[in-house]
Design an enzyme around this catalytic site. Structure first.
Site: not given
Length: 603
Positions: A181, A309
């Site tokens: 991320e 995710e």
């Protein structure tokens, strides 16, 4: 509460078919004759091996891999645990890894760390699962890139040079992912909430990392020549990654997918107690919006999507009713039906902590909620679908007006529901009725069918103020000494005098009156008034006439058909002094004027 009912084969039967025993060792997989989208479509629904090999922190002893593996609560991973994921119905296992955990100053990764990740990867492949191995967050060194480009890129290149070489002989069950991320997350360069300054540069930096990743992996040889590579989106945020500034790197093998994460709404999915319920129409509409955004931006343009995710396996026990299960299942459904691979985020806890806060219990090797496994099996069995669309435009109507809306959907009949309770509109016999000026949001949706996905669209219904139902006459003539000022003259309902003007016998005066009603257009008009103190020679007849004309002059017909009405005078019996009845014509006109209602019904 919005509750959907899906008509598919029984969950028990599907689960039995899909969750049957897997082979001890899967045959070697070669995807060289498949497109990237075909591979992603085969990846089913996945789950993360979270809080394990990405566990990091300066407090963790670097003496052994197990110190990291168990630092955040995970037990030592066993082959039985990994097989349990496959038995539970998951087709993909994502293994987040912080490769800098056991690394020297020259960026050499300890071979024991590499070997341990390879061992767990092979267990998953032996269970016939796809495996995603990434470079996860490991203490934030990538965030230093804008200030220290050369050294940070050297660190990144060193990791992927070693990992690519170590994993190049794994078959095509293995997928390598460029980052987690962090790409794009350089707040000192660009803050998404603070404008566009530095934005293009931040997107270019992300592309630099992703291109380096592809180049290093492809030149490492072996099966890395054409294996599927997963490219990190901008902070893996859907909005930011769907931005036109985001670009995929160049790949000679043309075997890439884009990675995003989905934790929306965060107040429900996050580790907090702010929102404990999920499942209303606005929840479904928001999910549908983001899945369509991904489909329209990437999938429809031959760039497959893996949601690396999705949702959050924590705090399940605090959610209301079946909210957690519904959220997990519907997120997976919406993604899978569009050809995307959703990978549920799941972690683990130390043995003395609650185990109800995870999707898969590694210690018991079973799902915390078996019913979720059944729903996920149903989703995979139903397969991918065509994208449903809804034709619905914003609606404008006036107060008191009703409209029967015409909404169409290619995936079945369309229904509609208010976003929240309101008194702006009501529903009557299939029609939308404007009951108060204002605006309200309406959700139009279809639940889809065996062929089409669900679809949601939010439209605005605006209710405007109505036209004036009545108006007073612009010229009035009244008789009798009971009139002193204009305020003694009665106006139609809703109208009031704005001023007080003395009446002068035989003279014309002007007074202003206004209409005040929140449901109608406000209006102000000047009225010419002529007052006669004395009645005409025929006093009785004149008195009657004055009374009738006063009423008639203060009552209007519809705004668009404004005419004067003069009451017919009655005859008087002079002998008895008793007044004859008012003419039937005058009574009818007065009654009609008082009862006028304007209503337009459109279809």
């Amino acid at each position: 509460m919005f509750k959907k009912v899906f008509s598919v084969l029984s969950s028990a039967a599907l689960a039995a078919a899909l969750l049957s025993a897997v082979p001890v060792s899967a045959a070697e997989l070669d995807n060289s004759d498949k497109t990237a989208q075909e591979v992603v479509s085969e990846m089913g629904i996945g789950i993360n091996l979270g809080n394990t090999f990405e566990a990091c922190g300066s407090w963790i002893s670097k003496g052994s891999v197990s110190n990291y593996e168990t630092a955040w609560g995970s037990p030592i991973i066993t082959e039985a645990m990994i097989k349990g994921y496959a038995d539970a119905g998951f087709k993909t296992l994502r293994i987040p890894v912080a490769w800098s955990n056991m690394m020297d100053s020259d960026y050499n990764i300890d071979q024991a760390y590499i070997d341990r990740v390879k061992e767990v990867t092979q267990w998953a492949i032996d269970a016939d699962m796809y495996v995603i191995v990434n470079e996860h967050w490991d203490s934030g060194w990538i965030e230093e890139y804008p200030e220290n480009k050369e050294e940070v890129m050297k660190h990144y290149t060193a990791i992927w040079t070693q990992v690519a070489d170590a994993f190049k002989d794994f078959d095509d069950h293995l997928i390598l992912e460029s980052q987690n991320e962090e790409l794009g997350n350089w707040p000192d360069l660009w803050n998404r909430w603070g404008g566009t300054a530095g934005k293009e540069e931040a997107y270019q930096y992300a592309l630099d990392f992703n291109q380096e990743f592809v180049d290093v992996v492809r030149k490492s040889g072996g099966n890395n020549d054409d294996r599927l590579l997963l490219i990190s989106g901008i902070i893996t945020d859907i909005d930011l990654t769907c931005d036109p500034l985001f670009r995929m790197p160049e790949d000679p093998a043309d075997m890439m997918a884009v990675s995003v994460h989905y934790y929306t709404p965060w107040d429900f999915a996050g580790d907090n107690d702010k929102d404990l319920y999920w499942g209303d129409i606005p929840d479904y509409a928001e999910l549908n919006k983001y899945m369509n955004m991904l489909y329209d931006t990437f999938v429809s343009n031959d760039i497959p999507v893996i949601i690396g995710e999705a949702c959050n396996g924590t705090h399940i026990d605090k959610k209301e009713g079946d909210s957690a299960r519904t959220y997990f299942a519907e997120t997976c459904r919406e993604a899978y039906e569009r050809g995307m691979c959703p990978v549920l985020w799941d972690i683990t806890y130390a043995e003395n902590q609650p185990v109800v806060n995870q999707i898969y219990n590694r210690r018991t090797q079973e799902l915390t909620d078996p019913a979720l496994g059944n729903e996920l099996a149903d989703i995979v069995a139903a397969g991918q679908k065509k994208i449903s669309t809804i034709e619905a435009e914003d609606i404008t109507l006036k107060y008191g007006e009703s409209i029967v809306p015409e909404f169409t959907a290619n995936g079945g009949s369309a229904s509609y529901q208010l976003a929240k309770d309101t008194n702006v509109i009501t529903f009557e016999d299939g029609a939308i009725v404007g009951t108060k000026p204002g605006s309200v949001q309406l959700y139009v949706f279809t639940l889809g069918d065996d062929e089409y996905t669900e679809a949601f669209k939010q439209i605005t219904v605006k209710v405007e103020k109505g036209e004036l139902p009545v108006k007073p006459e612009r010229e009035m003539e009244v008789y009798g000494d009971r009139y002193k000022t204009n305020t003694d003259i009665e106006l139609p309902e809703g109208w009031t005098w704005d001023e007080t003007v003395d009446l002068v016998d035989g003279q014309e005066v002007v007074a202003k009156a206004s209409y005040y009603d929140s449901n109608y257009q406000n209006a102000t008009m000047s009225i010419l008034i002529t007052w006669h103190k004395d009645a005409p020679a025929d006093e009785s007849s004149s008195s009657s006439k004055a009374a009738d004309e006063s009423k008639s002059s203060t009552t209007s017909k519809a705004a668009e058909t404004e005419t004067k009405t003069t009451a017919a005078a009655s005859t008087v019996n002079a002998a008895t002094g008793a007044a004859a009845a008012t003419s039937a014509f005058a009574v009818t006109v007065l009654a009609a004027a008082a009862a006028i209602v304007i209503k337009r019904k459109e279809k």
